[in-house]
Design an enzyme around this catalytic site. Structure first.
Site, short mmCIF file in Angstrom:
data_model
loop_
_atom_site.label_atom_id
_atom_site.label_comp_id
_atom_site.label_asym_id
_atom_site.label_seq_id
_atom_site.Cartn_x
_atom_site.Cartn_y
_atom_site.Cartn_z
N ASP A 143 66.71 49.68 32.15
CA ASP A 143 67.50 49.38 33.31
C ASP A 143 68.95 49.69 32.83
O ASP A 143 69.68 50.58 33.64
CB ASP A 143 67.34 48.13 33.93
CG ASP A 143 68.22 47.92 35.02
OD1 ASP A 143 67.86 48.17 36.21
OD2 ASP A 143 69.28 47.10 34.97
N ALA A 171 68.16 49.18 38.70
CA ALA A 171 67.23 50.58 38.53
C ALA A 171 65.87 50.35 38.41
O ALA A 171 65.14 51.00 39.17
CB ALA A 171 67.78 51.17 37.37
N ASP A 172 65.44 49.17 37.71
CA ASP A 172 64.04 49.10 37.64
C ASP A 172 63.44 48.66 39.16
O ASP A 172 62.37 49.05 39.44
CB ASP A 172 63.70 48.01 36.56
CG ASP A 172 63.51 48.29 35.28
OD1 ASP A 172 63.41 49.40 35.02
OD2 ASP A 172 64.05 47.46 34.51
N LEU A 173 64.14 48.04 39.79
CA LEU A 173 63.70 47.26 41.02
C LEU A 173 63.69 48.32 42.12
O LEU A 173 62.73 48.48 42.80
CB LEU A 173 64.54 46.12 41.47
CG LEU A 173 64.54 44.89 40.41
CD1 LEU A 173 65.57 43.96 40.98
CD2 LEU A 173 63.14 44.13 40.66
N GLY A 176 60.55 50.36 41.34
CA GLY A 176 59.52 49.97 42.01
C GLY A 176 59.38 50.15 43.58
O GLY A 176 58.06 50.52 44.08
#
Length: 391
Positions: A143, A171-173, A176
């Site tokens: 991230d 960035a990860d969220l 997703g």
């Protein structure tokens, strides 16, 4: 009560955060999400402290944040037994989600072509760090690296000299969320075509995709946006302001709001320094000083009350314990209670969607705790046997 994604079966090969967040969103809406873990478990089970630790069972709060409403089975995909069980799961699935580095699934014997040979209706979600192709497509993605590479850190922080990451793995969220969005589009398309397809997104794409007006400043205006702290680059006054006891946020986002706001800080609405938004942006620092002089001796509660009475959007800066205790948060179903087999009753941050026939957040009638490693092995194997039994 049925949930929107009842009867949808998701095989979840993802780990860490981007993929698990995507599949958790599907699980919240009723999908059966089968989390396939390595024999040692998802990496995030060890990402701590903080941990819950009881009777020899330890689980990180990080893992608990991204895996509610799922089942777990541990498979060694380097073994024939593990690969065989995965094939059986894929045959019964609607969706397979993965966030391996490019080429890993191929080496395990599950290339995209082979997956679609097993199940032509399968929707495959693939999340990578920087994209599955291109000159840097093979890079692994974490991230904070993606936040930096995709420009977000250059826009965040007190000044251009102090690039700063966002306080959550954004960035990860976002990856997703984008992955779940793409999957739902592909499932809708499958109703017409009868065939599955591959949905791809990345941490890079997800951050670039939310540059918003900062992106068009660069591509159209030729400007290079830089961090300016807690003020807005294109609207003023808009940002964080000091009062006697605590900072507050104020958003004067229109000329009509300025007409109501200016008298509160002792300014004439048509003061030539601040008459239009563009003028106020040019003199942002001067305006902020005047606002903080006007409010600096008053407690935040009284300032917020005056702003509310005048119709000016404003708010506190809350700590997370305050957020989760806030009655408005709880009224929206944003805190849920689950029963964990070892740790008992746990409160988790809840789903973000509500439906008209369900007073609680998410599409399910209830929520289940994030699974223990391999918790559902026997139940899943029994289910596969039932599905494969002759009619």
């Amino acid at each position: 009560m049925s949930a929107p994604l009842d009867d949808l079966v998701v095989v979840d090969l993802t780990r860490a955060l981007a993929g698990p967040h995507a599949t958790m969103m599907l699980a919240d809406l009723g999908a059966r999400v089968i989390k396939v873990e390595s024999p040692t478990g998802d990496d995030t089970r060890g990402w701590g402290p903080p941990f819950l630790d009881e009777d020899g069972t330890r689980e990180s709060t990080y893992f608990l944040s991204a895996n509610r409403n799922k089942e777990s089975i541990a498979l060694d995909l380097r073994s024939e037994e593990g690969r065989d069980i995965l094939r059986r799961l894929v045959r019964r699935a609607d969706v397979l989600a993965e966030n391996f580095r490019t080429g890993v699934l191929d080496r395990l014997g599950f290339s995209l072509a082979e997956l679609h040979d097993i199940n032509p209706r399968l929707i495959i979600l693939s999340i990578t760090g920087f994209g599955h192709d291109g000159p840097e497509g093979g890079r692994s993605g974490y991230d904070q690296i993606a936040q930096g590479e995709a420009g977000l850190m250059s826009l965040t922080g007190p000044s251009a000299d102090e690039p700063t990451k966002v306080g959550v793995p954004i960035a990860d969220l976002l990856a997703g969320m984008n992955g779940a969005f793409g999957l739902l589009a592909a499932l809708h398309e499958r109703e017409r075509t009868g065939h599955g397809r591959v949905v791809r997104t990345s941490l890079l794409a997800s951050v670039v995709g939310i540059h918003g007006f900062q992106g068009t400043r660069a591509t159209i205006a030729g400007e290079v946006p830089r961090a300016i702290g807690n003020q807005h680059p294109s609207i003023a006054p808009y940002g964080l302001f000091r009062t006697a006891d605590a900072p507050i946020q104020i958003a004067v986002g229109s000329e009509g709001l300025w007409t109501s706001f200016a008298p509160l800080v002792g300014l004439e609405v048509d003061d030539p320094r601040f008459a239009r938004n563009g003028d106020r942006v040019e003199r942002r620092d001067e305006l902020r000083e005047l606002i903080e002089m006007a409010f600096g001796d008053s407690p935040s509660a009284s300032v917020l009350a005056a702003l509310e009475a005048a119709g000016i959007p404003a708010g506190k800066v809350r700590s997370l314990d305050d957020v989760y205790a806030w009655d408005q948060t709880r009224s929206q179903g944003l805190v849920i209670e689950v029963d964990h087999p070892v740790f008992g009753s746990l409160e988790l941050p809840g789903p973000v969607l509500r439906f008209d026939d369900n007073a609680y957040a998410g599409g399910r009638k209830d929520h289940t705790a994030p699974p223990m490693l391999d918790q559902h092995r026997q139940a899943l194997l029994d289910w596969l046997d039932e599905q494969e039994a002759p009619a």
